[in-house]
Design a protein around this motif. Structure first.
Motif, mmCIF file in Angstrom:
data_model
loop_
_atom_site.group_PDB
_atom_site.id
_atom_site.type_symbol
_atom_site.label_atom_id
_atom_site.label_comp_id
_atom_site.label_asym_id
_atom_site.label_seq_id
_atom_site.Cartn_x
_atom_site.Cartn_y
_atom_site.Cartn_z
ATOM 1 N N ALA A 1 10.416 -0.966 3.278
ATOM 2 C CA ALA A 1 9.976 -0.692 4.639
ATOM 3 C C ALA A 1 8.827 0.312 4.650
ATOM 4 O O ALA A 1 8.738 1.181 3.765
ATOM 5 N N VAL A 2 7.975 0.199 5.659
ATOM 6 C CA VAL A 2 6.957 1.227 5.864
ATOM 7 C C VAL A 2 7.661 2.572 6.072
ATOM 8 O O VAL A 2 8.630 2.664 6.827
ATOM 9 N N GLY A 3 7.196 3.583 5.361
ATOM 10 C CA GLY A 3 7.819 4.897 5.418
ATOM 11 C C GLY A 3 8.842 5.148 4.319
ATOM 12 O O GLY A 3 9.288 6.288 4.149
ATOM 13 N N GLU A 4 9.209 4.092 3.563
ATOM 14 C CA GLU A 4 10.190 4.269 2.484
ATOM 15 C C GLU A 4 9.547 4.961 1.288
ATOM 16 O O GLU A 4 8.388 4.705 0.948
ATOM 17 N N ARG B 1 2.946 2.519 3.052
ATOM 18 C CA ARG B 1 2.149 2.514 4.281
ATOM 19 C C ARG B 1 1.839 1.110 4.781
ATOM 20 O O ARG B 1 1.480 0.933 5.945
ATOM 21 N N ALA B 2 1.950 0.099 3.920
ATOM 22 C CA ALA B 2 1.828 -1.300 4.340
ATOM 23 C C ALA B 2 2.658 -2.122 3.368
ATOM 24 O O ALA B 2 2.673 -1.846 2.159
ATOM 25 N N THR B 3 3.367 -3.132 3.884
ATOM 26 C CA THR B 3 4.310 -3.852 3.047
ATOM 27 C C THR B 3 4.183 -5.357 3.249
ATOM 28 O O THR B 3 3.271 -5.844 3.927
ATOM 29 N N VAL B 4 5.089 -6.101 2.612
ATOM 30 C CA VAL B 4 5.127 -7.557 2.682
ATOM 31 C C VAL B 4 6.518 -7.974 3.133
ATOM 32 O O VAL B 4 7.469 -7.187 3.045
ATOM 33 N N PRO B 5 6.684 -9.199 3.625
ATOM 34 C CA PRO B 5 8.016 -9.654 4.010
ATOM 35 C C PRO B 5 8.996 -9.550 2.843
ATOM 36 O O PRO B 5 8.698 -9.966 1.722
ATOM 37 N N GLY B 6 10.129 -8.927 3.108
ATOM 38 C CA GLY B 6 11.136 -8.742 2.074
ATOM 39 C C GLY B 6 10.908 -7.544 1.191
ATOM 40 O O GLY B 6 11.731 -7.238 0.323
ATOM 41 N N LEU C 1 0.852 -1.182 0.000
ATOM 42 C CA LEU C 1 0.000 0.000 0.000
ATOM 43 C C LEU C 1 0.888 1.231 0.000
ATOM 44 O O LEU C 1 1.810 1.338 0.824
ATOM 45 N N VAL C 2 0.617 2.147 -0.932
ATOM 46 C CA VAL C 2 1.437 3.348 -1.079
ATOM 47 C C VAL C 2 0.559 4.586 -0.950
ATOM 48 O O VAL C 2 -0.505 4.675 -1.581
ATOM 49 N N GLU C 3 1.003 5.523 -0.122
ATOM 50 C CA GLU C 3 0.392 6.844 -0.082
ATOM 51 C C GLU C 3 0.951 7.639 -1.249
ATOM 52 O O GLU C 3 2.160 7.865 -1.327
ATOM 53 N N VAL C 4 0.090 8.024 -2.171
ATOM 54 C CA VAL C 4 0.531 8.654 -3.417
ATOM 55 C C VAL C 4 0.825 10.131 -3.180
ATOM 56 O O VAL C 4 -0.041 10.887 -2.731
ATOM 57 N N MET C 5 2.051 10.529 -3.476
ATOM 58 C CA MET C 5 2.438 11.935 -3.397
ATOM 59 C C MET C 5 2.323 12.625 -4.754
ATOM 60 O O MET C 5 2.090 13.837 -4.828
ATOM 61 N N ALA C 6 2.484 11.857 -5.824
ATOM 62 C CA ALA C 6 2.377 12.415 -7.169
ATOM 63 C C ALA C 6 2.079 11.286 -8.137
ATOM 64 O O ALA C 6 2.466 10.128 -7.915
ATOM 65 N N ALA C 7 1.378 11.633 -9.226
ATOM 66 C CA ALA C 7 0.997 10.662 -10.258
ATOM 67 C C ALA C 7 1.369 11.224 -11.622
ATOM 68 O O ALA C 7 1.033 12.374 -11.933
ATOM 69 N N GLY C 8 2.041 10.431 -12.430
ATOM 70 C CA GLY C 8 2.376 10.862 -13.781
ATOM 71 C C GLY C 8 1.173 10.787 -14.702
ATOM 72 O O GLY C 8 0.248 10.004 -14.492
ATOM 73 N N VAL C 9 1.193 11.628 -15.733
ATOM 74 C CA VAL C 9 0.136 11.662 -16.746
ATOM 75 C C VAL C 9 0.744 11.213 -18.073
ATOM 76 O O VAL C 9 1.765 11.745 -18.514
ATOM 77 N N ASN C 10 0.112 10.222 -18.700
ATOM 78 C CA ASN C 10 0.579 9.673 -19.968
ATOM 79 C C ASN C 10 -0.554 9.667 -20.982
ATOM 80 O O ASN C 10 -1.736 9.644 -20.609
ATOM 81 N N PRO C 11 -0.240 9.656 -22.286
ATOM 82 C CA PRO C 11 -1.307 9.573 -23.286
ATOM 83 C C PRO C 11 -2.231 8.377 -23.101
ATOM 84 O O PRO C 11 -3.428 8.461 -23.403
ATOM 85 N N VAL C 12 -1.706 7.264 -22.578
ATOM 86 C CA VAL C 12 -2.575 6.103 -22.367
ATOM 87 C C VAL C 12 -3.668 6.414 -21.356
ATOM 88 O O VAL C 12 -4.742 5.793 -21.382
ATOM 89 N N ASP C 13 -3.447 7.403 -20.480
ATOM 90 C CA ASP C 13 -4.462 7.758 -19.492
ATOM 91 C C ASP C 13 -5.733 8.242 -20.165
ATOM 92 O O ASP C 13 -6.836 7.768 -19.891
#
Length: 301
Positions: free
Chosen positions: A78-81, A70-75, A31-43
């Motif tokens: 890290a949360v916060g990365e 914000r939430a991760t898996v083993p391996g 799970l990722v808290e989105v800070m920015a999102a790219g815009v592409n022609p496919v959008d």
């Protein structure tokens, strides 16, 4: 969470900024808290219905993400990365405050880039990277990139130069100096250049389609490779002795890690034309569809 979605195919007016439930990661996802999102022609092609999914409306938008785990898996990270990555096609979900991605689709955010700059990278850079790999570009390869100042194009010319290729790239007259700064050997005005005089080429990257793809066959040497992006290979125009592929980009966290290393070393420049707030997603689509963006557009959350 805030999210941009659409409930029917159409022009940019179908985009809605609304509240949606937060997504929940499943096996192998973070799970990722989105800070920015790219815009592409496919959008906007997805919004128009040219790229469809089998999920019910309302549908999410966008594939390029830079944010914080914000939430991760083993391996996993890290949360916060801080990470960046690309959601798998055809399911969008970048234009929202939280999103889930396969752990294999993300990499550490390049240290020298902001979140907005990082969000400009994944889909376009991976497309260019996978095109270079498909064509076997190496030192001495003669490469032509159509629309070299665009999102995919500006990464493609830099990756080709990094591999030791001789690069010709087309652009509008106003972007020829930009191509020079990216290291293009022969910037070519798309309106006036005689590309045959610069060829023949070992590889042509067609980021435009239509007549550009048709003309590109004749610019390749026997044994050369045509890579096309926006549409399938037009078999009517195929020439003997030419290899042709259409590249449909796939997420690849390991490639993004390698691309990030190039960015942090200063070998690759990321061009962002403008950063708009999430509520101006429709404006970003209008600008993108006009086809004159230098580098990338980004939405900031």
């Amino acid at each position: 969470m805030r999210a941009v979605v659409f409930s029917r195919y159409g022009d940019e007016s179908v985009l809605e900024l609304t509240e949606r439930p937060s997504p929940t990661p499943t096996d192998g996802e973070i799970l990722v808290e989105v800070m920015a999102a790219g815009v592409n022609p496919v959008d906007w092609k997805h919004r128009e219905g040219a790229v469809q999914s089998d999920r019910p409306f309302p549908l999410g938008m966008g594939w390029d993400v830079a944010g914080v785990v914000r939430a991760t898996v083993p391996g996993g990270p890290a949360v916060g990365e801080a990470v960046y990555g690309m959601l798998p096609l055809p399911y969008g979900g970048a234009y929202q405050e939280l999103t889930v991605l396969p752990v294999s689709a993300v990499a550490p955010k390049p240290a020298r880039l902001s979140f907005a700059e990082s969000a400009a990278v994944p889909l376009a850079a991976l497309t260019a990277w996978q095109a270079m790999e498909a064509a076997g570009v190496k030192a001495g390869t003669r490469v032509l990139v159509h629309a070299g100042a665009g999102g995919v194009g500006h990464f493609a010319v830099q990756f080709a130069r990094h591999l030791g290729a001789h690069v010709t790239a087309t652009a509008s007259a106003r972007n020829l100096d930009f191509l020079h700064r990216l290291g293009v050997d022969e910037p070519a005005d798309r309106a006036t250049a005689d590309l045959a005089a610069s060829g023949p080429f070992d590889m042509v990257l067609d980021t435009v389609g239509g007549p550009v793809q048709h003309q590109s066959w004749h610019l390749l040497r026997p044994g050369g490779t045509l890579i096309t992006l926006p549409e399938p290979v037009d078999e009517i125009h195929r020439l003997p002795g030419i290899t042709a592929h259409r590249i449909i980009v796939a997420p690849d966290g390991e490639a993004l890690r390698r691309i990030g290393t190039l960015i942090d070393s200063g070998a690759v420049h990321v061009e962002v034309q403008s950063v708009l707030p999430l509520e101006k997603a429709a404006e970003a689509h209008r600008v993108s569809a006009e086809g004159r963006v230098r580098g990338k557009l980004v939405l900031s959350l």
